[in-house]
Structure formats: C-alpha cells, structure tokens
Design a protein around this motif. Structure first.
Motif, PDB file in Angstrom:
ATOM      1  N   SER A 174       0.819  -1.220   0.000  1.00 40.95           N
ATOM      2  CA  SER A 174       0.000   0.000   0.000  1.00 40.95           C
ATOM      3  C   SER A 174       0.846   1.260   0.000  1.00 40.95           C
ATOM      4  N   ALA A 175       2.090   1.170   0.501  1.00 44.44           N
ATOM      5  CA  ALA A 175       2.967   2.344   0.535  1.00 44.44           C
ATOM      6  C   ALA A 175       4.414   1.907   0.619  1.00 44.44           C
ATOM      7  N   VAL A 176       5.285   2.694  -0.002  1.00 37.67           N
ATOM      8  CA  VAL A 176       6.732   2.479   0.074  1.00 37.67           C
ATOM      9  C   VAL A 176       7.361   3.768   0.584  1.00 37.67           C
ATOM     10  N   GLU A 177       8.173   3.661   1.632  1.00 39.16           N
ATOM     11  CA  GLU A 177       8.864   4.820   2.188  1.00 39.16           C
ATOM     12  C   GLU A 177      10.362   4.630   1.982  1.00 39.16           C
ATOM     13  N   ASP A 178      10.959   5.576   1.262  1.00 44.52           N
ATOM     14  CA  ASP A 178      12.400   5.544   0.992  1.00 44.52           C
ATOM     15  C   ASP A 178      13.059   6.644   1.814  1.00 44.52           C
ATOM     16  N   PHE A 179      14.012   6.274   2.669  1.00 45.39           N
ATOM     17  CA  PHE A 179      14.601   7.228   3.595  1.00 45.39           C
ATOM     18  C   PHE A 179      15.885   7.866   3.076  1.00 45.39           C
ATOM     19  N   LEU A 180      16.210   7.624   1.793  1.00 51.96           N
ATOM     20  CA  LEU A 180      17.333   8.331   1.184  1.00 51.96           C
ATOM     21  C   LEU A 180      17.015   9.812   1.111  1.00 51.96           C
ATOM     22  N   PRO A 181      18.008  10.674   1.218  1.00 47.90           N
ATOM     23  CA  PRO A 181      19.441  10.396   1.380  1.00 47.90           C
ATOM     24  C   PRO A 181      19.869  10.266   2.851  1.00 47.90           C
ATOM     25  N   GLN A 182      18.939  10.476   3.792  1.00 56.95           N
ATOM     26  CA  GLN A 182      19.338  10.436   5.200  1.00 56.95           C
ATOM     27  C   GLN A 182      19.831   9.061   5.617  1.00 56.95           C
ATOM     28  N   SER A 183      19.165   8.022   5.114  1.00 58.57           N
ATOM     29  CA  SER A 183      19.563   6.656   5.461  1.00 58.57           C
ATOM     30  C   SER A 183      19.142   5.714   4.335  1.00 58.57           C
ATOM     31  N   ASP A 184      19.950   4.689   4.110  1.00 60.82           N
ATOM     32  CA  ASP A 184      19.693   3.727   3.033  1.00 60.82           C
ATOM     33  C   ASP A 184      18.701   2.674   3.518  1.00 60.82           C
ATOM     34  N   VAL A 185      17.436   3.073   3.604  1.00 60.21           N
ATOM     35  CA  VAL A 185      16.386   2.214   4.165  1.00 60.21           C
ATOM     36  C   VAL A 185      15.141   2.281   3.289  1.00 60.21           C
ATOM     37  N   LEU A 186      14.532   1.127   3.064  1.00 57.03           N
ATOM     38  CA  LEU A 186      13.242   1.036   2.379  1.00 57.03           C
ATOM     39  C   LEU A 186      12.235   0.375   3.306  1.00 57.03           C
ATOM     40  N   LEU A 187      11.054   0.970   3.411  1.00 59.14           N
ATOM     41  CA  LEU A 187       9.984   0.416   4.237  1.00 59.14           C
ATOM     42  C   LEU A 187       8.771   0.153   3.359  1.00 59.14           C
ATOM     43  N   PHE A 188       8.240  -1.050   3.439  1.00 64.25           N
ATOM     44  CA  PHE A 188       7.057  -1.436   2.673  1.00 64.25           C
ATOM     45  C   PHE A 188       5.894  -1.668   3.638  1.00 64.25           C
ATOM     46  N   ARG A 189       4.819  -0.923   3.451  1.00 60.42           N
ATOM     47  CA  ARG A 189       3.603  -1.136   4.245  1.00 60.42           C
ATOM     48  C   ARG A 189       2.605  -1.905   3.391  1.00 60.42           C
ATOM     49  N   LEU A 190       2.034  -2.955   3.956  1.00 60.58           N
ATOM     50  CA  LEU A 190       1.116  -3.807   3.221  1.00 60.58           C
ATOM     51  C   LEU A 190      -0.322  -3.513   3.629  1.00 60.58           C
ATOM     52  N   GLU A 191      -1.261  -3.837   2.737  1.00 58.25           N
ATOM     53  CA  GLU A 191      -2.660  -3.485   2.961  1.00 58.25           C
ATOM     54  C   GLU A 191      -3.220  -4.062   4.253  1.00 58.25           C
ATOM     55  N   GLY A 192      -2.762  -5.232   4.644  1.00 61.44           N
ATOM     56  CA  GLY A 192      -3.284  -5.866   5.846  1.00 61.44           C
ATOM     57  C   GLY A 192      -2.722  -5.310   7.141  1.00 61.44           C
ATOM     58  N   GLY A 193      -1.810  -4.332   7.045  1.00 65.08           N
ATOM     59  CA  GLY A 193      -1.203  -3.750   8.241  1.00 65.08           C
ATOM     60  C   GLY A 193       0.190  -4.270   8.536  1.00 65.08           C
ATOM     61  N   ASP A 194       0.650  -5.284   7.784  1.00 68.30           N
ATOM     62  CA  ASP A 194       1.988  -5.820   7.988  1.00 68.30           C
ATOM     63  C   ASP A 194       3.023  -4.860   7.388  1.00 68.30           C
TER      64      ASP A 194
END
Length: 249
Positions: A178-198
């Motif tokens: 449902s959403a992708v959060e990319d924390f570049l350039p502050q940090s090399d991190v990707l966060l994936f939020r799924l529709e079910g809340g996971d």
C-alpha cells in the motif's frame, strides 16, 4: 536479566526459561509506564524497525509516538529538539535490538535504568499472581498479536538496495503493497507497508557487510495465543522469503 559489557542493552529470561525479545520487552515496559501518573504532554519514541505494538500502546494513552531511524543518536537529537521546542516530555525510547532509555538523564540507551524498570514491572506482576508473559499476552488481547522477525543476508555482487529500488514490488507473498517509504538520502532504508497492516523493512547493516530484512505481522487475537503466534511466525517467514527473492537473483 543480563546486560552486555558496556551496559547499554539488556535481555531477560523468565523462571521457566522463556526469553522475551526486544520488541516484547519494549511493549511490556511502555504499557507499565502508561499506568503511572504523567502530568506533562508525554512523548515516546521507537526506531522504525521496532514493533508497531509500541505505537498502539502509546496512542491508546493519548501519548505522542515518534518513529526514528535506527541508532540511538536519533533519540538524543529528538530529546534535544523537544526540549528546545518545549513540546513533549520525553519519557521512554526503545529499539528492537534490546536498547531502552527511560527519562532524559542520558542521550543513549541505558541498560541499568532499564533493568530497574523491568524489576519494577515484574514485581507488580508478581503481586497480581502474574508474570511478564501474562502481561504480554494481555497486550495481545487488547491490541492484536504482533510478531516480528529479522534475517541478515551477506552482501554479494550488485548493491541489493539499488536492485530493490529498481524493482519495487507491488505485492509481497500475496499481500498488496500500500505504501513504500524511501529514507534516502538520510539513510539507506526502504519500508514497505502492506494493505493488511503488515510491514517489511530492508536496510544494510551499519557494522557488517550484510543487509537486514525485518518483517512484522499483526493478527487479531482469536483462539489460543500460541497457535496464533505460530501462524504469525509463518506469515513473517513468507514475507521475508518474498522480499529476499527480489534481492538475491
């Protein structure tokens, strides 16, 4: 209770040998703190890879909960910012890797005060004829079962984060992203939020040539807790395998 040599992390085991992980300890401690009187506008904080159960507990109390990048230096910066803004009274911060800070006496995780806090919570539970595990299961009944898992992969070949950004998934293990959060350039991190809340997170290790993958699954507490926990662990494994397949070719 046991700390590491520099006493900034603490782990615990119950009398029956059950070990609680860093997310579970964080949730139990925060829940206890919500039962104490706090007159000021309270703020708490967690790293982005720490359980969302922490946020649920804080918000149910009406407290502000801030998500931070991994590393306790960000907690110190938050304390200074809140002090300067005279906004929130920092009460408690936690990382899933067994790091906690109660109060503002330090700008880093502190296992000594965390041990004192855990002893206080354990004593209160014992006086009720309960254990810390009972307190954890009560949280699951109130807020749903949360189960987390992390795996580390040795880095090989092409930058796996670059590969992942080039092929962002629209679904993982049958769940829509449902959403992708990319924390570049502050940090090399990707966060994936799924529709079910996971949620799933990918980030390189700060100390080893590895990439770490984090999964968190939330389920309603229906039926036996142990059975639901096993189901949640299976779901975590499926999500991690799905994300891993995008990184390792």
């Amino acid at each position: 209770l046991a700390t590491d040599p520099d006493a900034d992390r603490v782990g615990i085991a119950l009398a029956d040998g059950t070990r609680l992980n860093g997310n579970e300890i964080a949730a139990i401690c925060l829940d206890w703190l919500t039962k104490q009187s706090q007159e000021e506008p309270v703020g708490v904080a967690k790293s982005i890879v720490t359980t969302e159960l922490f946020r649920s507990i804080a918000e149910a109390k009406g407290w502000h909960c801030e998500d931070l990048l991994t590393g306790f230096k960000y907690f110190g910066e938050l304390i200074d910012r809140w002090n300067a803004q005279d906004s929130f009274h920092f009460l408690f911060g936690a990382e899933e890797s067994y790091g906690y800070l109660l109060g503002r006496h330090a700008r880093d995780k502190d296992a000594i005060i965390a041990c004192q806090l855990l002893c206080e919570v354990a004593l209160a539970a014992k006086r009720e004829g309960k254990t810390l595990l009972d307190r954890l299961y009560n949280l699951y009944q109130r807020f749903g079962i949360h189960r987390e898992k992390v795996v580390a992969l040795v880095l090989q070949g092409e930058d796996p984060m670059k590969r992942l950004r080039a092929h962002l998934p629209t679904e993982l293990a049958g769940e829509k992203v449902s959403a992708v959060e990319d924390f570049l350039p502050q940090s090399d991190v990707l966060l994936f939020r799924l529709e079910g809340g996971d949620k799933l997170i990918a980030r390189p290790s700060g100390t080893e040539p590895k990439i770490k993958l984090y999964a968190e699954v939330e389920l309603k507490a229906q039926g036996p807790i142990d059975q639901a926990l096993a189901e949640a662990v299976n779901s975590c494994n499926e999500l991690l395998e799905a994300l891993k397949s995008l990184i390792i070719t």
